[in-house]
Design a protein around this motif. Structure first.
Motif, PDB file in Angstrom:
ATOM      1  N   ARG A 135       1.022  -1.023   0.010  1.00 53.62           N
ATOM      2  CA  ARG A 135       0.090  -0.188   0.031  1.00 53.62           C
ATOM      3  C   ARG A 135       0.772   1.400  -0.237  1.00 53.62           C
ATOM      4  NH1 ARG A 135      -4.332  -2.169   4.494  1.00 53.62           N
ATOM      5  NH2 ARG A 135      -5.361  -3.510   3.181  1.00 53.62           N
ATOM      6  N   ASN A 136       1.745   1.210   0.847  1.00 52.93           N
ATOM      7  CA  ASN A 136       2.691   2.179   0.884  1.00 52.93           C
ATOM      8  C   ASN A 136       3.529   2.678  -0.709  1.00 52.93           C
ATOM      9  OD1 ASN A 136       2.250   2.893   3.323  1.00 52.93           O
ATOM     10  ND2 ASN A 136       3.880   1.976   4.194  1.00 52.93           N
ATOM     11  N   GLU A 137       3.770   1.724  -1.195  1.00 58.79           N
ATOM     12  CA  GLU A 137       4.562   1.802  -2.514  1.00 58.79           C
ATOM     13  C   GLU A 137       3.300   2.403  -3.669  1.00 58.79           C
ATOM     14  OE1 GLU A 137       5.884  -2.138  -3.506  1.00 58.79           O
ATOM     15  OE2 GLU A 137       7.733  -1.894  -2.256  1.00 58.79           O
ATOM     16  N   LYS A 138       2.387   1.923  -3.221  1.00 56.85           N
ATOM     17  CA  LYS A 138       1.269   2.228  -4.311  1.00 56.85           C
ATOM     18  C   LYS A 138       0.747   3.871  -3.942  1.00 56.85           C
ATOM     19  CE  LYS A 138      -3.657   1.541  -5.690  1.00 56.85           C
ATOM     20  NZ  LYS A 138      -4.783   0.883  -5.525  1.00 56.85           N
ATOM     21  N   TRP A 139       0.956   4.182  -2.796  1.00 56.70           N
ATOM     22  CA  TRP A 139       0.686   5.401  -2.455  1.00 56.70           C
ATOM     23  C   TRP A 139       1.741   6.467  -2.926  1.00 56.70           C
ATOM     24  CZ3 TRP A 139      -1.415   4.129   3.140  1.00 56.70           C
ATOM     25  CH2 TRP A 139      -2.699   3.499   3.055  1.00 56.70           C
ATOM     26  N   ASP A 140       2.983   6.046  -2.575  1.00 58.05           N
ATOM     27  CA  ASP A 140       4.101   6.896  -3.117  1.00 58.05           C
ATOM     28  C   ASP A 140       4.139   7.156  -4.556  1.00 58.05           C
ATOM     29  OD1 ASP A 140       5.043   7.011  -0.309  1.00 58.05           O
ATOM     30  OD2 ASP A 140       6.526   5.374  -0.691  1.00 58.05           O
ATOM     31  N   GLU A 141       3.679   5.800  -5.461  1.00 61.51           N
ATOM     32  CA  GLU A 141       3.437   6.194  -6.754  1.00 61.51           C
ATOM     33  C   GLU A 141       2.449   7.254  -7.242  1.00 61.51           C
ATOM     34  OE1 GLU A 141       2.771   2.350  -8.381  1.00 61.51           O
ATOM     35  OE2 GLU A 141       5.007   1.502  -7.724  1.00 61.51           O
ATOM     36  N   GLU A 142       1.439   7.100  -6.297  1.00 61.33           N
ATOM     37  CA  GLU A 142       0.352   8.043  -6.721  1.00 61.33           C
ATOM     38  C   GLU A 142       0.594   9.365  -6.212  1.00 61.33           C
ATOM     39  OE1 GLU A 142      -2.908   6.662  -4.736  1.00 61.33           O
ATOM     40  OE2 GLU A 142      -3.481   4.849  -5.922  1.00 61.33           O
ATOM     41  N   ASP A 143       1.502   9.807  -5.134  1.00 57.13           N
ATOM     42  CA  ASP A 143       1.831  10.955  -4.730  1.00 57.13           C
ATOM     43  C   ASP A 143       2.846  11.468  -5.785  1.00 57.13           C
ATOM     44  OD1 ASP A 143       0.408  10.723  -2.590  1.00 57.13           O
ATOM     45  OD2 ASP A 143       2.057  10.512  -1.273  1.00 57.13           O
ATOM     46  N   ALA A 144       3.670  10.731  -6.345  1.00 58.85           N
ATOM     47  CA  ALA A 144       4.580  11.182  -7.603  1.00 58.85           C
ATOM     48  C   ALA A 144       3.951  11.385  -8.666  1.00 58.85           C
ATOM     49  CB  ALA A 144       5.703  10.165  -7.803  1.00 58.85           C
ATOM     50  N   ARG A 145       2.833  11.052  -9.115  1.00 59.59           N
ATOM     51  CA  ARG A 145       2.102  11.141 -10.347  1.00 59.59           C
ATOM     52  C   ARG A 145       1.478  12.458  -9.927  1.00 59.59           C
ATOM     53  NH1 ARG A 145       0.904   5.903 -10.841  1.00 59.59           N
ATOM     54  NH2 ARG A 145      -0.883   6.042  -9.564  1.00 59.59           N
ATOM     55  N   TRP A 146       0.867  12.767  -8.638  1.00 66.73           N
ATOM     56  CA  TRP A 146       0.282  13.897  -8.702  1.00 66.73           C
ATOM     57  C   TRP A 146       0.956  15.129  -8.374  1.00 66.73           C
ATOM     58  CZ3 TRP A 146      -4.671  15.599  -7.979  1.00 66.73           C
ATOM     59  CH2 TRP A 146      -5.095  16.794  -7.435  1.00 66.73           C
ATOM     60  N   SER A 147       2.150  14.842  -8.172  1.00 66.30           N
ATOM     61  CA  SER A 147       3.075  16.181  -7.926  1.00 66.30           C
ATOM     62  C   SER A 147       3.971  16.376  -9.247  1.00 66.30           C
ATOM     63  CB  SER A 147       4.148  16.013  -6.595  1.00 66.30           C
ATOM     64  OG  SER A 147       4.744  14.795  -7.100  1.00 66.30           O
ATOM     65  N   GLY A 148       3.781  15.393 -10.316  1.00 64.88           N
ATOM     66  CA  GLY A 148       4.424  15.631 -11.277  1.00 64.88           C
ATOM     67  C   GLY A 148       5.723  15.049 -11.389  1.00 64.88           C
ATOM     68  N   GLU A 149       6.086  14.129 -10.451  1.00 65.88           N
ATOM     69  CA  GLU A 149       7.494  13.673 -10.331  1.00 65.88           C
ATOM     70  C   GLU A 149       7.491  12.138 -10.895  1.00 65.88           C
ATOM     71  OE1 GLU A 149       8.493  13.344  -6.334  1.00 65.88           O
ATOM     72  OE2 GLU A 149       7.875  15.353  -5.788  1.00 65.88           O
TER      73      GLU A 149
END
Length: 67
Positions: A51-65
């Motif tokens: 779950r943490n890996e998935k959320w980190d990926e989503e956060d990166a997409r959200w911030s454009g990283e």
């Protein structure tokens, strides 16, 4: 421990690194769960990591990283 279908709940204790049931569980601040079976509770840390890996990926997409 096995789940006899009685609606028992199981927890993963991060303090003792073991599965605990309702009759012998540590305080909530030390447990993950509840889970419907001891086997699912045994895999609690794997679920947290996934779950943490998935959320980190989503956060990166959200911030454009994301690349």
């Amino acid at each position: 421990m096995t789940n006899s279908g009685s609606g028992a709940r199981y927890y993963w204790c991060v303090r003792h690194h073991r599965v605990e049931d309702e009759s012998n569980s540590c305080p909530a601040k030390y447990t993950l769960g509840p889970y419907p079976s001891a086997e699912e509770a045994e895999h609690a840390l794997e679920q947290v990591r996934e779950r943490n890996e998935k959320w980190d990926e989503e956060d990166a997409r959200w911030s454009g990283e994301d690349k």
